[in-house]
Design a protein around this motif. Structure first.
Motif, PDB file in Angstrom:
ATOM      1  N   THR A  22      -9.160 138.439  11.762  1.00  0.00           N
ATOM      2  CA  THR A  22      -8.387 137.983  10.600  1.00  0.00           C
ATOM      3  C   THR A  22      -7.625 139.139   9.974  1.00  0.00           C
ATOM      4  O   THR A  22      -6.473 138.992   9.544  1.00  0.00           O
ATOM      5  N   TRP A  35      -4.862 135.834   1.526  1.00  0.00           N
ATOM      6  CA  TRP A  35      -5.471 136.432   2.723  1.00  0.00           C
ATOM      7  C   TRP A  35      -6.382 137.606   2.372  1.00  0.00           C
ATOM      8  O   TRP A  35      -7.352 137.880   3.073  1.00  0.00           O
ATOM      9  N   TRP A  84      -6.695 128.708  10.239  1.00  0.00           N
ATOM     10  CA  TRP A  84      -7.921 129.340   9.736  1.00  0.00           C
ATOM     11  C   TRP A  84      -8.807 128.287   9.053  1.00  0.00           C
ATOM     12  O   TRP A  84     -10.033 128.283   9.233  1.00  0.00           O
TER      13      TRP A  84
END
Lengths: 45, 364
Positions: free
Chosen positions: B64, B5, B317
């Motif tokens: 995000t 991430w 995502w």
């Protein structure tokens, strides 16, 4: 953790900006209404 | 999973800077490069169908960040509250400048909106650069993970600096110059005639400044945060990043001089990406360093969301990114080529009805 002063400052900022935008919107819409639709020339048959 | 991430958020921020960077840059050079009303309309048309889509990458990156690192989001958005609100106002003013210009035939109003568009673009570039400077320099994080910074103090570094000090102001100037060159190369690519030539000469004249500022910023960053070299020394492959940065900077100059517009613009994209990758490579695994005590650093481990959420989010995502990338490829493919002002049919310089320059030519 945001201070009250900062919160008030940004509140006033947003109020000012949206007020100006609102007035501008009303002004532009009224101008569009006054000028009316643009007439397209009739197509030749 | 936190590392994945970290890379995802970095990629999204880089995508935003590269994509919105060229339309911010087009705004910065707007008043300088475009002298006539037609030339100004041409610049607006060159960013027309893409500028608002590019800005969505900022929202996507913010979303995000919130999803993957909620602690960082909470800390940064409260600590940087005032400058973030100012960024929001500037983004609004920029959109207002673009969208309302064509609704006013009055030259005074058009001039006003031109200045609003140009000034807000330049200030946004400076703000984003200063924000990156803050992240690299560190912020006065407390043990609770929160901080407060005044806009400025005495412009010096220290455990409790202001948002603006000499280093972050310098970072803002670097961003301004970088995006000026990026925007000038984009306008060169998308337009021809006198405007294209003027944009090209602007890109060439900014280049020496960009080189000097790149060198100065690297030295200054080394001075401000000596720990940045640790990752580079641990993983020497990282030294390829500055090499790529300087190679792309050189290619920008050579390609611009030889008239290879696309190559010059892509080199600028690589330069910006390289600068950002170099910064995140140096910071990893820290995502917000503390200027007070390294123990207070926010890292990908102490601020990440739960493992289950991150795993499920990766699936969603990926699906969203396939859709987004597909949309962007479609839009940029439709919009390829030079822009023209040969049609008045759309009634706007940035309307979505004239998304393709080729389409615009055919519709005359």
């Amino acid at each position: 953790l945001v201070s009250a002063g900062n919160g008030l400052f940004t509140l006033l900022g947003f109020m000012g900006m949206y007020t100006v935008l609102g007035i501008l919107f009303l002004f532009l819409v009224s101008r569009e209404i006054e000028s009316g639709p643009v007439m397209q020339p009739a197509a030749a048959h | 999973m936190p590392t994945i991430w970290f890379m995802i958020v970095s990629v999204m921020i880089a995508a935003y800077v590269v994509l919105d960077g060229f339309d911010l840059g087009a705004g910065i050079i707007y008043l300088g490069a475009a002298r006539t009303t037609e030339e100004r309309r041409m610049i607006l048309r060159s960013i027309g169908p893409v500028w608002d889509g590019n800005e969505v990458w900022l929202l996507a990156a913010g979303g995000t960040l919130y999803f993957a690192y909620p602690q960082l989001y909470a800390s940064a958005f409260s600590g940087f509250y005032l400058p973030l609100m100012m960024v929001l106002w500037l983004l609004m003013l920029r959109g207002i400048g673009i969208e309302l210009r064509s609704h006013m035939e009055n030259t005074v109003w058009q001039g006003f909106f031109d200045v609003v568009f140009c000034l807000s673009s330049a200030l946004l570039a400076i703000f984003f650069g200063a924000a990156l400077g803050n992240v690299i320099r560190g912020v006065p994080l407390g043990s609770d993970g929160y901080f407060f910074e005044p806009l400025w103090t005495n412009f010096r570094l220290g455990p409790s600096p202001g948002i603006l000090d000499w280093y972050t102001v310098m970072a803002g100037v670097v961003a301004l110059v970088t995006l000026t060159a990026h925007g000038a190369l984009y306008v060169t690519l998308k337009t021809d005639g006198e405007l294209g030539r003027r944009a090209k000469s602007l890109a060439l004249s900014v280049w020496p400044l960009q080189l000097i500022l790149t060198l100065v910023s690297l030295v200054a960053t080394w001075f401000v945060r000596p720990s940045i070299k640790e990752n580079y020394l641990t993983y020497p492959i990282g030294f390829l990043i500055p090499l790529v940065v300087f190679a792309s900077l050189g290619l920008m100059l050579v390609a611009t001089r030889k008239g290879r517009e696309l190559q010059a613009f892509l080199a600028s994209c690589v330069y910006i990406t390289g600068m950002l990758v170099g910064a995140v490579f140096a910071l990893y695994p820290v995502i917000l360093p503390a200027s007070t005590d390294p123990a207070n650093n926010l890292t990908i481990y102490n601020s990440a969301a739960g493992h289950h959420g991150l795993t499920v989010g990766l699936v969603w995502w990926t699906l969203a990114m396939i859709l987004s990338v597909g949309y962007f490829v479609f839009v940029y493919r439709m919009f390829r080529g030079k822009v023209r002002l040969e049609t008045e049919s759309a009634g706007s310089d940035f309307g979505h009805g004239d998304i393709s320059p080729d389409h615009a030519r055919k519709s005359v």
